[in-house]
Design an enzyme around this catalytic site. Sequence first.
Site, PDB file in Angstrom:
ATOM      1  N   ASP A  59      38.276  38.697  57.943  1.00  0.00           N
ATOM      2  CA  ASP A  59      37.985  39.854  57.407  1.00  0.00           C
ATOM      3  C   ASP A  59      39.163  40.874  57.984  1.00  0.00           C
ATOM      4  O   ASP A  59      38.982  41.162  59.146  1.00  0.00           O
ATOM      5  CB  ASP A  59      36.828  40.460  57.835  1.00  0.00           C
ATOM      6  CG  ASP A  59      36.459  41.733  56.887  1.00  0.00           C
ATOM      7  OD1 ASP A  59      37.246  42.559  56.563  1.00  0.00           O
ATOM      8  OD2 ASP A  59      35.378  41.922  56.562  1.00  0.00           O
ATOM      9  N   TYR A 161      44.596  55.675  44.838  1.00  0.00           N
ATOM     10  CA  TYR A 161      45.608  54.462  44.503  1.00  0.00           C
ATOM     11  C   TYR A 161      47.305  55.049  44.685  1.00  0.00           C
ATOM     12  O   TYR A 161      47.735  54.391  45.406  1.00  0.00           O
ATOM     13  CB  TYR A 161      45.373  53.850  42.893  1.00  0.00           C
ATOM     14  CG  TYR A 161      45.992  52.605  42.450  1.00  0.00           C
ATOM     15  CD1 TYR A 161      45.998  51.641  43.398  1.00  0.00           C
ATOM     16  CD2 TYR A 161      46.717  52.772  41.177  1.00  0.00           C
ATOM     17  CE1 TYR A 161      46.387  50.507  42.996  1.00  0.00           C
ATOM     18  CE2 TYR A 161      47.090  51.506  40.821  1.00  0.00           C
ATOM     19  CZ  TYR A 161      47.047  50.465  41.707  1.00  0.00           C
ATOM     20  OH  TYR A 161      47.770  49.170  41.561  1.00  0.00           O
ATOM     21  N   LYS A 165      49.606  53.395  47.733  1.00  0.00           N
ATOM     22  CA  LYS A 165      50.679  52.468  47.470  1.00  0.00           C
ATOM     23  C   LYS A 165      51.761  53.346  48.030  1.00  0.00           C
ATOM     24  O   LYS A 165      52.873  52.711  48.476  1.00  0.00           O
ATOM     25  CB  LYS A 165      50.701  52.426  45.911  1.00  0.00           C
ATOM     26  CG  LYS A 165      49.602  51.375  45.716  1.00  0.00           C
ATOM     27  CD  LYS A 165      49.771  49.945  46.220  1.00  0.00           C
ATOM     28  CE  LYS A 165      48.811  48.964  45.642  1.00  0.00           C
ATOM     29  NZ  LYS A 165      48.904  47.685  46.309  1.00  0.00           N
ATOM     30  N   THR A 196      45.918  37.649  36.413  1.00  0.00           N
ATOM     31  CA  THR A 196      45.196  37.072  37.246  1.00  0.00           C
ATOM     32  C   THR A 196      43.820  36.802  36.523  1.00  0.00           C
ATOM     33  O   THR A 196      43.588  37.069  35.353  1.00  0.00           O
ATOM     34  CB  THR A 196      44.810  38.307  38.145  1.00  0.00           C
ATOM     35  OG1 THR A 196      44.331  39.477  37.688  1.00  0.00           O
ATOM     36  CG2 THR A 196      46.207  38.485  39.089  1.00  0.00           C
TER      37      THR A 196
END
Length: 265
Positions: A59, A161, A165, A196
């Site tokens: 993890d 987001y 990034k 995907t």
Amino acid sequence: MTTGNALDGRVAVVTGGTFGVGRGIARALAQDGAHVFVTGRSAIDGAPIDDRIAGVRCDHRIDEEVTAAFERIAGESEGIDILVNNVWGGYERMLEDGVFTWGRPFWEQPLWRWDAMFSAGVRAHYHASQLAARGMVARKRGLIVNISFWSAQKHIANVAYGVSKAATDKLTADMAHELRPHGVAALSLYPGLVRTEKVMEAAAWLDMTNSESPEFIGRAIAALARDPDVIRHTGTVLVAAQVAADYGFTDIDGKRPRPLSLSDV
């Protein structure tokens, strides 16, 4: 696209490499001859995922598990040549109580999304890079690729987001500054619309004409890893489709997706 054993003898680690973009990257690197380790919560320790690909479960939010995973990889190889930081958090639970929150303004966003993107994303990239860079610096060679996206440069979807990034790209630039004297390259790589599993579930509502296979970005990384002068790209942001144009390879269907620019996204 060069095939066969172009990366024979190279060892690659793809974090979050058990599905989606990560799995495509792992497959492409393995097809090019690399011995690939994929890490993540869904990886099965020691289980061969594909030819030349092995899983190492960890993890990436738990430091001790990540350290143990990289120690295990070091014990089973002669050192990491290519690190692809692909693991990410924050995409889960798009629906909360039946409400789609992904595109909501920041004051209506769940706070856990920020934490997920930084703990399972930016911080995870930093930690994995620390562990891989030590051996790369000692051997005076290596390539670190951080998977990023255009939201680093333009508002896309939500504030967390974009900030995460942008942090990834800054991480790349500053790591590159410190790694360059040691012959190790670090760069950010942007995919396009990737086919995907999740994207294909929504394919009926998307324009897929310029889409990319999950293996396509892996082909870009393989091309960069084969380049003896890859250090010239260190600290920069590259677009996978532009890498294809520059290095002369296609997607698995023989097509070459059109490179996007900031004005396109």
